[in-house]
Write an enzyme that holds these catalytic residues in place. Structure first.
Site, short mmCIF file in Angstrom:
data_model
loop_
_atom_site.label_atom_id
_atom_site.label_comp_id
_atom_site.label_asym_id
_atom_site.label_seq_id
_atom_site.Cartn_x
_atom_site.Cartn_y
_atom_site.Cartn_z
N SER A 85 0.84 -1.20 0.00
CA SER A 85 0.00 0.00 0.00
C SER A 85 0.88 1.26 0.00
O SER A 85 1.69 1.45 -0.90
CB SER A 85 -0.96 -0.04 1.19
OG SER A 85 -1.88 1.03 1.13
N HIS A 189 -8.33 1.42 -0.97
CA HIS A 189 -8.15 0.49 -2.11
C HIS A 189 -9.48 -0.04 -2.64
O HIS A 189 -9.61 -1.20 -3.01
CB HIS A 189 -7.20 -0.66 -1.71
CG HIS A 189 -5.87 -0.16 -1.27
ND1 HIS A 189 -4.98 0.46 -2.12
CD2 HIS A 189 -5.28 -0.14 -0.04
CE1 HIS A 189 -3.90 0.82 -1.44
NE2 HIS A 189 -4.06 0.48 -0.18
#
Length: 304
Positions: A85, A189
């Protein structure tokens, strides 16, 4: 073959930056980054409590700063870099795609944009313990949720609205033992982060971009990326798309990785590697006391 990885949001803990600031030049470096992005990283990394550093706009720059600081202290070249991430921004800087200060400016923009996107609708994330991904992922989709993090070893993080997560708690996929809500500000996300993508794209236009100097493995599909422009393009789109850390670890295996070092604040990704990459030596950089062992691992395993 050695891979250096950088953790994502949630790895931060109160005071974790404190011992790193005692290293020569570290405090000055972090102070300069703080001035550049208008955020007191020294305060948040040493004195702030857990709630303060849970703030997306704070946590993300803090994690990138810690990763870059610990990697610089390690002072060695890995064969491969990757990040989970927001850790992908750390990895991009370690690969020479963007400069350190540019990485901090980009992650500051990312954190602010994602925090604003998270404020639009009440959303969140939850970790699913147990279960088979082939069963779990379709079940999440049926509930309108996204498998936002597919981390390997059966670990999946679902993301969506508060109502969708409540439905998941009442209707778990077959084989899932528990659904554990995560202390994050929104459904990262997923499509809920779409408003952040354009802001991040605008911020990326200011970057001076170079091609990676070491192999860079992407969260999007676990594949290596050869050009700097493609790395940055993926960093922009990544905020609204799932993290496929499982595929990154598959690529590590295919490339013949024999050791993995996780930048500060290490622990999460080494834990996943121990389950998914048997036989691969792992080491998490938590404090400068871990540097000597990490350097020894680099000498033994890095071919770069």
């Amino acid at each position: 073959m050695l891979v250096l990885v950088a953790p994502g949001q949630g790895a931060q803990t109160p005071g974790f930056l404190t011992p790193w600031l005692d290293l020569p030049g570290a405090a000055d470096r972090v102070a300069a980054w703080s001035e550049a992005i208008g955020l007191d990283l020294v305060h948040y990394g040493t004195k702030a409590d857990a709630e303060e550093i849970r703030d997306t706009a704070v946590a993300q720059p803090l994690l990138v700063a810690a990763g870059l600081l610990s990697a610089a202290a390690l002072d060695a070249s890995p064969d491969i870099v990757a990040g989970h991430s927001v850790g992908e921004i750390t990895a991009a800087a370690l690969a020479g795609v963007i400069g350190d200060e540019a990485a901090l400016r980009l992650v500051r923009a990312r954190g602010l944009a994602m925090a604003d996107a998270a404020a639009i609708t009440e959303t969140g994330m939850a970790a699913l313990l147990g279960g088979d991904p082939e069963v779990t992922v379709p079940h999440l989709e049926m509930l309108g949720l996204t498998a936002a993090n597919v981390n390997g070893g059966g670990q999946i993080v679902a993301a969506g609205t508060a109502e969708q997560l409540a439905a998941l708690a009442e209707d778990k996929p077959e084989g899932v033992r528990r659904v554990v809500p995560l202390k994050v500000a929104g459904a990262f996300h997923t499509c809920h982060m779409a408003p952040a993508v354009e802001r991040l794209r605008e911020a990326s236009l200011e970057l001076k971009i170079s091609d990676p100097t070491v192999t860079y493995v992407s969260n999007a599909d676990g594949r290596s990326v050869a050009t700097g422009d493609e790395v940055v393009s993926r960093l922009v789109g990544q905020v609204a798309n799932p993290v496929r850390w499982d595929l990154c670890m598959e690529t590590f295996r295919e490339m013949g990785v024999t050791a993995l070092i996780e930048a500060c604040p290490g622990g999460t990704l080494t834990g996943l590697a121990k389950r998914a990459l048997p036989g691969v030596q792992t080491l998490a950089l938590k404090t400068p006391d871990d540097l000597e062992a990490a350097r020894a691992l680099l000498i033994e395993h890095a071919g770069a």
